[in-house]
Design a protein around this motif. Sequence first.
Motif, PDB file in Angstrom:
ATOM      1  N   UNK A   1       0.834  -1.206   0.000  1.00  0.00           N
ATOM      2  CA  UNK A   1       0.000   0.000   0.000  1.00  0.00           C
ATOM      3  C   UNK A   1       0.869   1.256   0.000  1.00  0.00           C
ATOM      4  N   UNK A   2       1.896   1.265   0.858  1.00  0.00           N
ATOM      5  CA  UNK A   2       2.765   2.439   0.948  1.00  0.00           C
ATOM      6  C   UNK A   2       3.698   2.526  -0.247  1.00  0.00           C
ATOM      7  N   UNK A   3       4.041   1.367  -0.805  1.00  0.00           N
ATOM      8  CA  UNK A   3       4.844   1.384  -2.032  1.00  0.00           C
ATOM      9  C   UNK A   3       4.075   2.039  -3.163  1.00  0.00           C
ATOM     10  N   UNK A   4       2.761   1.796  -3.219  1.00  0.00           N
ATOM     11  CA  UNK A   4       1.931   2.417  -4.250  1.00  0.00           C
ATOM     12  C   UNK A   4       1.821   3.930  -4.057  1.00  0.00           C
ATOM     13  N   UNK A   5       1.800   4.382  -2.797  1.00  0.00           N
ATOM     14  CA  UNK A   5       1.669   5.821  -2.511  1.00  0.00           C
ATOM     15  C   UNK A   5       2.878   6.580  -3.047  1.00  0.00           C
ATOM     16  N   UNK A   6       4.056   5.980  -2.903  1.00  0.00           N
ATOM     17  CA  UNK A   6       5.271   6.707  -3.314  1.00  0.00           C
ATOM     18  C   UNK A   6       5.759   6.272  -4.696  1.00  0.00           C
ATOM     19  N   UNK A   7       4.915   5.531  -5.424  1.00  0.00           N
ATOM     20  CA  UNK A   7       5.339   5.036  -6.737  1.00  0.00           C
ATOM     21  C   UNK A   7       5.651   6.175  -7.698  1.00  0.00           C
ATOM     22  N   UNK A   8       5.016   7.315  -7.491  1.00  0.00           N
ATOM     23  CA  UNK A   8       5.263   8.452  -8.392  1.00  0.00           C
ATOM     24  C   UNK A   8       6.627   9.093  -8.158  1.00  0.00           C
ATOM     25  N   UNK A   9       7.284   8.695  -7.071  1.00  0.00           N
ATOM     26  CA  UNK A   9       8.607   9.258  -6.761  1.00  0.00           C
ATOM     27  C   UNK A   9       9.637   8.130  -6.890  1.00  0.00           C
ATOM     28  N   UNK A  10      10.313   8.061  -8.030  1.00  0.00           N
ATOM     29  CA  UNK A  10      11.247   6.937  -8.256  1.00  0.00           C
ATOM     30  C   UNK A  10      12.321   6.828  -7.163  1.00  0.00           C
ATOM     31  N   UNK A  11      12.825   7.965  -6.661  1.00  0.00           N
ATOM     32  CA  UNK A  11      13.899   7.931  -5.667  1.00  0.00           C
ATOM     33  C   UNK A  11      13.393   7.315  -4.358  1.00  0.00           C
ATOM     34  N   UNK A  12      12.192   7.715  -3.926  1.00  0.00           N
ATOM     35  CA  UNK A  12      11.640   7.174  -2.680  1.00  0.00           C
ATOM     36  C   UNK A  12      11.408   5.671  -2.807  1.00  0.00           C
ATOM     37  N   UNK A  13      10.919   5.231  -3.995  1.00  0.00           N
ATOM     38  CA  UNK A  13      10.660   3.806  -4.214  1.00  0.00           C
ATOM     39  C   UNK A  13      11.979   3.019  -4.188  1.00  0.00           C
TER      40      UNK A  13
END
Length: 998
Positions: free
Chosen positions: A950-962
């Motif tokens: 779920x949290x991986x999906x939230x930050x999917x738009x930020x490649x660096x955070x992922x």
Amino acid sequence: MVLGAAAPLTSNLPTRVIYLIRGLASEETREQSLDVLCKNRLTYDNLAVLLWKSFGTMSVLLQIITSAYRAPSSDGLTEKALTQVCNAIALFQCVASHPDTRIPFIRATMPVYLYPFLSTMSNERSYECLRITSLGVIGSLAKVEDPEVIEYLLSTQIFPSCLRCMEVGKTLSRTVSTFIIYRILQSEKGLKYCFILAERYLSVSQCLGKLVENLSEDDAENLTCLLRNIIGCYLRLSENERTRPQLSSYVPWKLLDRKYANIVRSDPKALANLRQLVCNLRTSKSCTTHCTDEPPTSSNSPGPGNGFRCDDSIHNPTSPPKVTSAYCPLLSDSLTENAVTQVCNVVALFQNLKGEPAFGLRPKKISPGVSIFCNVSSNLFSHPSSEKMVSGAVAPATSNPPARVRYLIRGLASEETREQSLDVLCKNRLAYDNLAVLLWNSFGIMSVLLKIITSAYRPLLSDGLTENVVTQVCNAIALFQSVASHPDTRIPFIRATMPVYLYPFLNTMNNERSYECLRITSLGVIGSLAKVEDPEVIEYLLSTQIFPSCLRCMEVGKTLSRTVSTFIIYRILLSEKGLKYCFVLAERYLSISQCLGKLVENLSEDDAENLPHLLKNIIGCYLRLSENERTRPQLSSYVPWKLLDHKYANIVRSDPEALADLRQLQELYNPLYRRATSEQRLTRAVHSMMKMISGAATPVTSNPPARVRYLIQGLASEETQEQSLDVLCKNRLAYDNLAVLLWNSFGTMSVLLKIITSAYRPLLSDGLTERAVTQVCNAIALFQSLASHPNTRIPFIRATMPVYLYPFLNTMNNERSYECLRITSLGVIGSLAKVQDPEVIGYLLSTQIFPSCLRCMEVGKTLSRTVSTFIIYRILLSEKGLKYCFILAERYLSVSQCLGKLVENLSEDDAENLPHLLKNIIGCYLRLSENKRTRPQLSSYVPWKLLDHKYANIIRSDPKALADLRQLVCNLRTSKSCTTHCTDEPPASNDSPGPSIP
């Protein structure tokens, strides 16, 4: 394994020790591990090194020790807790004893955590156990002749703690504490420390004396050691020839008894020290034999003359009968006037024979009886015949003025003759040459004067000053003035920080006669220092904050006090350092200008004697301030037109220098200025400012910087401050170089600080209004402009401006007004943190930003949590920040736990800030996981929720955070202790969220 019933996985002893040390980290096995380690600490090699280098072990021991702080104060320490604390302190002793860990141990200031146990005043069993074990640690350090250890112990004020243990503790505690004092005195630095203050030397001497008086033969085991330490301390103190005469009055005759000689006879060194001590005391100028209680009643009775002889030439020569006839009455307070007269005449004859004062007689050349009489002759001042001498009715035995002065100075040491001696010395201080030198060099006299002065502190606060106390204190301060005026004693006087004891009299707000007397005499001492053009004196006065005290005297005092305090300000301003000190802070410059202005407004012609001097000093101060061209326009608004009046010119006409200064001051300002009142100028300024802010009228120029300058100037006026602040805050991004203009405008930063600090009191009392919050937030927003600009960022932190925002970060309230202040303050810190500047990071770490940010992460709402986590993340990105986090186990654990709680409490309601918050949390965890040593512990603090899809999906738009999240999972999987972990519950099935991130 912990109980010893089963061997550990390997029979290797270090491995078993490591298991036991690891057992300290768990509350279940802590008590048993502690007990086994303590009992076997002498058998385990390198236990100290293993304890010191095991991650978090010293923190666990500290936690156990500090857990006892609250318990002893409430008599709530149980037997189990006491045992546990004593075991932890015993392990501390291991670390303190080992050569490889001793220096790191003191550099980490570990011993200070034991000082509370030394400062207790109870001698019950539990307190005594803690006292003895704590003294054992200090004793282990003291017995090593290491200058760094001695310096550390002296810097942490171990002397008072040991003296308290010598008074309160039982025989073993007294033995160890006396041993510590003895070991410190063995070093030159320790001996110098003891003699640097008379009170310190006297307290050690008196405490040792009481210890001897209370010696008990019940504890025969420790008595020999205790006696050896006491004799060693006395012997070391007796090596100072200057104080040896005074020491003889504190060495009890019981110590020089044959009985105690027999006790220490088995120790050749202690016996030799005792003989040397007797020899030193016999060769002192003041005594051959001495007692504090009673003299030996016969030649066979125990005393210092029986049992030890250091030199036959000085052993008991025949004493003149007329002198020795006074011994018994002297000790029993039964001296008659006739006897005193006879003995004084004999002493005078000795003085004439030797050509020196009676108090200087040497026992080796003159009968020892005379030396004893001279030692205790201060008691004669209580007799009527001596009172005549002190009062001046009868001259002393010699007509030599220095001899009379010495008699009077020695009279200060006795409470019976102190008042009269003080009065005579004060009245004749100008007539006695070198009085200041004699006062300064007489042992203990400055301490007596200080005692008189400080005795007025309590009555000063309670309005209980009596006429007698005020007279005595004023006389003592007058002698201080003699010392401050003399060229040979002035510098030692300020290096001993003597003037600061007078500052309480300058800071009173009462103008009654008694307070005014103390104020004037104290200002006289400071004035005597200030009138000498000595850079060291000026620097000392500035370092002790004399400016605020003098300004207070100018406001509260009467004409004479105002004159002297203005003179001090003027003399300081004459120096370049003093003038620079005045201009370094806008508040300081403005407060001086305003205070001088009020002084002129309230000038009264009633005191015609002091008025010319006061005017001269005021004019001199204004003229010196006007030499700064940058602030000269602002100064014009504080120079009252009354000062430039012809009436005052006539008053100072008799002083050509003051008149020339006044004319020069008049030439600096426009004649029109002198006809306008301050109210008219203020009205015109406010009117033009209101037009400019409202936009009804265009400023003088349409150039934006000119408008910004108008707005910045509007901050200085209370009428336009709020509107100027609002306009500047709303347009701060539109105005180029606003930060530079704010920083370089004189007094503007002070205004902003005043607005910010005005919220401190309402912050504590929950009295924040909407208007106050808005104004403070606007001021903090301008602070953010300064923190963001590259030209003002470094000066901003060097001026320690951010620390004024920390109170808003440390509040525990999450109401709207508190949250607004919290967010705006975090914005300033965030603006600093996002710049990768080592100086900025170093500053933030030095100001303890970590705890404040962790508190915001716990208390604040989503936006506050996001910014505070961002600050932590930016600091951790630097090597210095990461090292700071790992240097203390508590710090590392608190950051890890706080991040874990943040993840547990994540809410998807605030979709805007959630990605940023998650990105910062992942970044912090990733940075912490780079330390392989602590990675296994970290895995127990990373909630499994964070590794959820779920949290991986939230930050999917930020490649660096992922990418950071994937790297974090990889790091945790490669840790030795776990592959997957959760702090709440494990995943229920293979489909449940887990740490496998695609």
